[in-house]
Every structure is written in C-alpha cells, then in structure tokens.
Design a protein around this motif. Structure first.
Motif, mmCIF file in Angstrom:
data_model
loop_
_atom_site.group_PDB
_atom_site.id
_atom_site.type_symbol
_atom_site.label_atom_id
_atom_site.label_comp_id
_atom_site.label_asym_id
_atom_site.label_seq_id
_atom_site.Cartn_x
_atom_site.Cartn_y
_atom_site.Cartn_z
ATOM 1 N N ASP A 199 8.383 -0.665 -7.536
ATOM 2 C CA ASP A 199 7.778 -2.000 -7.646
ATOM 3 C C ASP A 199 6.287 -1.843 -7.348
ATOM 4 N N ARG B 107 2.226 -2.778 -7.680
ATOM 5 C CA ARG B 107 1.268 -3.879 -7.856
ATOM 6 C C ARG B 107 -0.140 -3.305 -7.988
ATOM 7 N N THR C 269 -4.253 -4.070 -7.545
ATOM 8 C CA THR C 269 -5.264 -4.931 -6.932
ATOM 9 C C THR C 269 -6.646 -4.396 -7.290
#
Length: 576
Positions: free
Chosen positions: A84, A86, A88
């Motif tokens: 998972d 992400r 940024t």
C-alpha cells in the motif's frame, strides 16, 4: 527539491532513516536496479520492518539519464510487491518556516563577513562569495563559484557521475556510501565484508552510553549496529552504562533491534555518569566473559575520562588492551578533540525555541527583561551560540565570569536601549547566563540587580530552562553527524584490530591470556572528532595536553571567536 543537486535528498535520507534515495549525481547502477530495490525491500519486510520510505530528488535519473519520478516508484512498489504505497510531493513546504539555530548563526556570521569584505574591497579584487569551508567563514571568487556549480550539471549530462560527486562537498561522496552501508539489511549473503578481510577477523564490539543523555546517542548506536553487522561483526549493547556492564547487562544487537531509533531522543540503552573505577575488576571480568574485543563509548566528558581510566589500567587489566573509540555526545560540547558533539545542535534549537517564546512574552508585556539560565558547565558554548541565535542583549559565560562593573555597564546599556525605543514599540529583551558563569552572581541576583538599577524603567524576570535543553528528538544535523561518526568509528576499530602484525604484537608483549586483539598502542584508544569537514581520531593520551580536567572542557574554546559578534550586534561597544 534538487534539480541538479541531491544534497537535500541525501541528508533527508540519512536524517529520517529512509530505505532508498534517488539523486542525480549517483543514479542506481545496472539495468536491473528495480529488481535489486524490490529484493532489498522484501528482505527488510522479512526481517519485520513494517514501513518503507523512499526519497526521490526532483532531478533523479537512471544511468541512461532517464528521469525517475515518485510516480514511477509508487507504481513499482504497488505492482511488484503489492504494498500500500502513497506518494507525497513536498513542494515549497521544504523552504521551511522559522530558521533553526544553525541557520541563524550561519547567516549572522556570513553577514558580518560580507560587511568586512565590502570594507576591504579594492578595484582589482574579484567580487567574493561568502562561504563556509572547514567550518570556517571564508571568501571565494564569486564567478569561480558560479562556474563550479554549473560544472555539476554538465558532468551529469555527459554521464560523468563520478566527476559530479567529486564536485560536491568532500564529505558528500563518503556520506552517500555510509548511508548505503547502514541501510542494507544484514543478510550475510549480501554482507559488505571486503575481500581483504577474512571472516575470522570479525569483531565482537561493545557499545555503551556514558554520561548524561544527549540527542544523537540513539542515532549513533543505530548506525554502529547496522554498519557493524553489514561488515560481518557482532555488536553488543551494554545497558545502563558501567553499572550495567558490571551487572552483565550485555545483549547482542540485531539489525531490527535498532529500527526507528534514529528519531528517538534520550538513550535507549540507558546511561549514567558512573566510571569504570566503580569496579575496574568487574568491568574487566565482564568484558572477558562476553569476549568483547573492541568498545565504542558514546557520551560526554565522562566517556572521555572513562577511556582515560581504562587506558591507565591496561598494565593491570589485559581486557582493556583492545581498540576503543569515544563518540562525543553532550549538549555542553565540552569534549576535547572535536569542534562539535552530538546533542549540541539539538540543544541549541531547544534553547532558541524557548527564548523565542520568552521574547514574545517579554515584548507583549513591553518593558520586560528575562535572564535565561542555560546549561553548559564550565563551557560557554551553549550560552554564546544561543545568544547569537536569539539576539541576546548580554551573554554571561564561565570563561569571562561576572563582576559588578560589568553588570553596571550592562544595566546602563540596557537603559539607553529602552530610551531609544520608539513609543509603543518597546521590545522585550533577553540576557543569557551560563549556569557556571559565577557562584556569587546567580540568575536570581542578576535579575534583581537589573530590576533595581533600572529604577522602574523595566521589569525583570528569570527563566531556568533546565533539562528541557536536552531536546526531544535529535535535530537532522545531529542525526547526520551521528551516522558519520559511528561508521568512521567502526572503520577505526577494524584498523586497530586487523592491523596487528607479528612485529607490532611482539612490540606490545602480547600475552596468550589476553584478548585476540590485544593492543597497547596509545593510538588505539581515541576520541572521534569533527575537525572542520573531516572526522579525526586523536588518542586520549595525546588530548591530555589540550584538556582542562579540573573544569571538564578543552583548553581552547573556539566559540570565543563569536563572542565578539554577540557584543557587536547588541551594540555593547564597551566590550569590543
């Protein structure tokens, strides 16, 4: 950020304990770098690591100059490892908010030097750029500096990545290699043991914290443990300083045992000020029992004196005849042989933040003066450098002391400053007093004198910061220094263990009952210091001549050069 410069990404990677970084000067090697990256992350996960951080410089490229983006890496980790993931993108938030103490002091010193350069300028002298080299403010030719900066981008464009790295700061290349060496997992198949070292040269390395807690201790232990294991050594954590060693609180440390420690303040191993002389016999016995063959001491002046005690006891206790290195870690920055100790930068930031809040309160209350007491023992480092960072009206340090004549001049100067303030724009002001500046003129007495002699022109209050000065989490600078000192210290231990030849063994009168790395060479017990931009190792014996043992500090106080700037910027011309 960093279109052609990976400095931010590298230093952020070191300071946050990132798993991977991508920078333009050092692209990942090989066409299969994605496979290698995924394999390493899987090893991390198999060891129990629950998070993975990848830092990507905006100018990151592969060896064919193809851009590597955060989106590419997110897709790679999601598709290949099913993590998972992400993304940024920090953007302009990286430009920051309130400047840290180091930035404030650097700007101040560069500003002073810029004025000096203007005053000394001549028609035939090239325009200078104010720089910092070897921790000293210097002037270099502006046009040469601009040209040199452009050379990095040119080297990258022609795929001369070695040249691009060499054009950076001398420590840049080394710190990149150290980051990689402390980030790889300790799978022995992927060990970093070099071909010129045999497996039987593996060292059993004890790591102990000595003295008061200081931010950066945990970061140094983490780097030492991981680098040692990746070099084929066996690191042991010694809990609670020398009392813990005497009690046999010694445990082998694995790669995951120090996961996350880089952000932890204080000392996870535990620490105190007790010395080996508490029971030299038991210290020696436990070192022999656990077959500790080299020692890393992380701490302040107490760690230095502990090294001295064990060095002086070598003739009586063969267990002390092994390589030892002291990594300075103390907010007082009072260890000889180094310009900076771990924890000092974090402490300056803590003092600065407290003084900023105090000045805000003092300004809101109009005519109010705060006398702020800071730590430091007989060393004025914290007082001088924090005074420079917060714009203190006056700084009192042990090196100069306090007398009545000085106080009278300071109060008179304070009165004149308040008289010059515009109506309704009176500022609050701060005096910085080092805790050992004077036995007679305490913080309370100094504050009382200021209030009494001010004849109600202003109020005076005190603020004793106490242990808040140790800080919470280590600053990025302390984390970076911790990794650098720890890695170099392991290299030092290897050198003084594996470098024993038969000739040196005969010279040292090796006893068969002693450790396998038996070494009585004075240079084998040293302090790891930051000198300019380099890491140096100076034997504790050689440092004695530069040490004021009574006052627990170096004989020379380099920060005294900046005390003049404190006086200059506060308009205390009577002290110049």
């Amino acid at each position: 950020m960093g279109r052609h410069c990976g400095w931010l990404a590298l230093m952020a990677g070191i300071a946050t304990g990132a798993d991977f970084i991508f920078i333009p000067e050092r692209p990942p090697s090989g066409e299969d770098w994605q496979d290698n990256m995924c394999a390493e992350i899987k090893r991390h996960r198999d060891l129990g690591k629950r998070k993975t951080i990848v830092i990507v410089c905006e100018g990151a490229i592969d060896s064919n100059l193809k851009p590597i983006t955060a989106k590419d890496l997110m897709d790679l980790l999601t598709d290949r490892l099913h993590l998972d993931t992400r993304m940024t993108i920090l953007g302009h938030v990286q430009r920051g908010g309130t400047p840290c103490a180091f930035d404030r002091n650097l700007a101040t010193m560069q500003g002073v030097e810029a004025v000096e350069a203007v005053l000394a300028s001549k028609p035939d002298v090239p325009s200078p750029m104010i720089a910092m080299n070897e921790n000293k403010i210097t002037r270099i030719d502006l046009m040469k500096a601009v040209s040199l900066t452009g050379e990095v981008a040119k080297a990258i464009a022609r795929k001369d990545f070695i040249g691009a790295m060499d054009l950076r700061d001398p420590a840049f290349n080394q710190q990149y290699d150290q980051f990689i060496a402390t980030t790889l997992s300790t799978d022995m198949e992927h060990s970093l043991v070099t071909h010129d070292r045999k497996n039987d040269q593996s060292l059993r390395i004890g790591i102990i914290n000595v003295g008061a807690p200081a931010c950066g201790m945990n970061a140094a232990v983490r780097a030492a443990v991981r680098y040692a294991r990746n070099r084929g050594h066996v690191p042991f954590g010694i809990q609670n300083g020398f009392p813990g060693l005497i009690a046999g609180l010694i445990k082998e440390m694995k790669w995951m045992d120090v996961d996350g420690w880089i952000a932890h303040g204080g000392s996870e191993l535990g620490t105190n000020r007790d010395q080996p002389s508490l029971d030299l016999g038991m210290v020696s016995y436990q070192l022999q029992k656990f077959d500790i063959q080299s020692l890393i001491l992380i701490g302040g002046f107490e760690a230095y004196t502990a090294c001295l005690e064990m060095y002086n006891a070598r003739n009586s206790y063969p267990a002390f005849c092994m390589p030892m290195v002291h990594i300075p870690a103390t907010i007082s920055n009072n260890v000889p042989g180094t310009e900076y100790s771990l924890g000092a930068d974090t402490s300056l930031n803590a003092i600065m933040q407290s003084c900023d809040a105090i000045k805000q309160s003092a300004t809101a209350s109009r005519k109010r003066v705060f006398v702020v007491e800071v730590h430091g023992g007989k060393s004025g480092f914290l007082a001088v450098m924090s005074g420079l960072a917060v714009g203190a009206t006056s700084v009192y340090i042990p090196e100069e002391g306090i007398n009545l004549a000085r106080l009278q001049k300071d109060v008179s100067h304070l009165c004149s400053r308040y008289a010059q303030d515009a109506e309704g724009k009176t500022q609050g002001r701060v005096f910085i007093r080092s805790e050992a500046a004077s036995k007679t003129y305490t913080t309370d007495i100094v504050s009382a004198i200021i209030k009494e002699e001010g004849h109600q022109q202003f109020d005076s209050r005190t603020a004793i910061l106490g242990h808040i000065q140790q800080g919470n989490s280590a600053s990025p600078l302390d984390r970076i220094r911790a990794m650098r000192l720890a890695v170099n210290s392991i290299d030092f231990l290897e050198e003084h263990a594996s470098g024993l030849s038969s000739a040196s063994s005969t010279k040292s009168n090796v006893s068969t009952s002693g450790p396998s790395v038996y070494n009585k060479d004075p240079d084998s017990i040293a302090v790891a210091g930051i000198q300019g931009s380099s890491v140096s190792f100076t034997s504790v014996e050689a440092l004695l001549k530069d040490t004021d043992l009574k006052n627990r500090k170096p004989v020379q106080s380099w920060w005294m050069d900046y005390k003049r700037n404190c006086n200059l910027l506060a308009r205390r011309t009577y002290l110049l």
